[in-house]
Design an enzyme around this catalytic site. Structure first.
Site, PDB file in Angstrom:
ATOM      1  N   LYS A  55      17.011 -18.711  -0.388  1.00 22.33           N
ATOM      2  CA  LYS A  55      16.143 -18.098   0.618  1.00 22.33           C
ATOM      3  C   LYS A  55      16.269 -18.827   1.963  1.00 22.33           C
ATOM      4  O   LYS A  55      16.329 -18.203   3.017  1.00 22.33           O
ATOM      5  CB  LYS A  55      14.679 -18.108   0.141  1.00 22.33           C
ATOM      6  CG  LYS A  55      14.417 -17.136  -1.015  1.00 22.33           C
ATOM      7  CD  LYS A  55      13.046 -17.313  -1.658  1.00 22.33           C
ATOM      8  CE  LYS A  55      12.912 -16.408  -2.880  1.00 22.33           C
ATOM      9  NZ  LYS A  55      11.629 -16.567  -3.597  1.00 22.33           N
ATOM     10  N   GLN A  99       6.470 -20.183  -4.594  1.00 23.10           N
ATOM     11  CA  GLN A  99       7.474 -19.874  -5.616  1.00 23.10           C
ATOM     12  C   GLN A  99       6.830 -19.907  -7.007  1.00 23.10           C
ATOM     13  O   GLN A  99       6.137 -20.854  -7.355  1.00 23.10           O
ATOM     14  CB  GLN A  99       8.634 -20.880  -5.504  1.00 23.10           C
ATOM     15  CG  GLN A  99       9.853 -20.527  -6.334  1.00 23.10           C
ATOM     16  CD  GLN A  99      10.540 -19.239  -5.906  1.00 23.10           C
ATOM     17  OE1 GLN A  99      10.572 -18.887  -4.733  1.00 23.10           O
ATOM     18  NE2 GLN A  99      11.075 -18.507  -6.865  1.00 23.10           N
ATOM     19  N   ASP A 122       5.718 -11.655  -0.237  1.00 17.91           N
ATOM     20  CA  ASP A 122       6.101 -11.348  -1.628  1.00 17.91           C
ATOM     21  C   ASP A 122       5.390 -10.084  -2.121  1.00 17.91           C
ATOM     22  O   ASP A 122       5.793  -9.491  -3.121  1.00 17.91           O
ATOM     23  CB  ASP A 122       5.717 -12.509  -2.553  1.00 17.91           C
ATOM     24  CG  ASP A 122       6.888 -13.411  -2.902  1.00 17.91           C
ATOM     25  OD1 ASP A 122       8.039 -12.942  -2.836  1.00 17.91           O
ATOM     26  OD2 ASP A 122       6.640 -14.579  -3.261  1.00 17.91           O
TER      27      ASP A 122
END
Ligand code: GUN
Length: 290
Positions: A55, A99, A122
């Site tokens: 990322k 994460q 997200d």
């Protein structure tokens, strides 16, 4: 004999990213500001470290500014909540990613609940997920992997409207939002999961099969309807003689003999998923700087 077309995610991802890079440049010229993404990593999971590294590199390539917050495996829930709150209040941060998975002693839902829905790139906040589920409402962000699945189908000229889609898995990261998004695109969607009896009977009905299971090569050729389009969302780290590599949920060598189109792993939905994260971050920055 191979019947399937291989859908190349890398080339799709490349073209999306070059568009994003242009827009980021234009934003910098017009406002003097660039989109900012904060990535929070708790602990030292190998797979999470890999995802974060990929990322970061992608952000760097398109000019998105990044900020990494690393916390130790044993950090308290309160510490993590404080980090997220600080990022919520930081005007240079337009997107926040925590994460997943988190260590077991931390309540994942509690953390996702405090991420500002305006920075939830997200798309896992219940407000965004709820709006995705309800017709007539628009989420601020749609989760990246499901978006990538749809993007791949559309750019590969696979029609979705009225098609029978089967999603294996119901995770919040992939399976559930992918089912919701396929419904938004007017597919008839069935979900198969760990408690489904005779899953192959259901998957064999699928015009479009999406696999989000987390078990390497579990979807065999005889699970597929001839001519089906197969999207493999699996990212399983397996160890072989040459070290770690990534493999999907679909038995690729069998699938290419039955399906009309398949995605490889790696090089399928993965690279597009990262592009969707860049796109969500850019969208968020545009909203913030408007
Ligand atoms: N773990 C595996 N995939 C993802 C993702 O897309 N976002 C986050 N936050 N964690 C993940």
């Amino acid at each position: 004999l191979q019947t399937a077309r291989v859908m190349d995610g890398k080339s799709i991802a490349r073209s999306i990213r070059s568009g994003i890079a242009c827009e980021v440049n234009r934003m910098k010229e017009a406002t003097g500001k660039s989109p900012g993404l904060a990535l929070v990593l708790v602990g030292k999971r190998r797979d999470s470290q890999t995802f974060i590294r990929v990322k970061l590199k992608a952000c760097c390539e398109v000019g998105i500014t990044t900020l990494v917050e690393e916390l130790p495996e044993e950090c308290m829930e309160d510490e993590l909540l404080r980090v997220v709150s600080r990022l919520n209040g930081d005007p240079s941060v337009h997107g926040i990613i925590v994460q997943l998975p988190l260590p077991k002693h931390i309540n994942e839902e509690k953390i996702l609940d405090v991420i500002s829905p305006e920075k939830d790139v997200d798309g896992f906040h219940p407000l965004n997920m709820g709006n995705l589920a309800m017709k007539g409402r628009e989420p601020l962000f749609i989760p990246c992997a499901p978006k990538s699945c749809i993007e791949l189908l559309l750019r590969s000229n696979v029609e979705i409207i009225g098609k029978r889609a089967v999603v294996i898995g119901r995770s919040k990261i992939v399976g559930l939002p992918t089912s919701l998004l396929l419904q938004r695109h007017h597919a008839t969607v069935s979900t198969v999961h760990a408690f489904t009896r005779n899953p192959e009977q259901i998957t064999r009905e699928a015009d479009i099969l999406v696999a989000d299971i987390g078990i390497p090569n579990i979807v065999r050729g005889n699970w597929l309807k001839p001519g089906a389009v197969v999207v493999d969302m699996g990212t399983n780290q397996v160890k072989d003689s040459s070290g770690f590599r990534i493999t999907g949920d679909v038995y690729y060598e069998e699938a290419i003999k039955v399906a009309s189109a398949v995605t490889p792993v790696p090089g399928g939905v993965g690279p597009i998923t990262i592009s969707m994260l860049l796109s969500n971050t850019l969208d968020s920055a545009k909203r913030a700087l408007r």
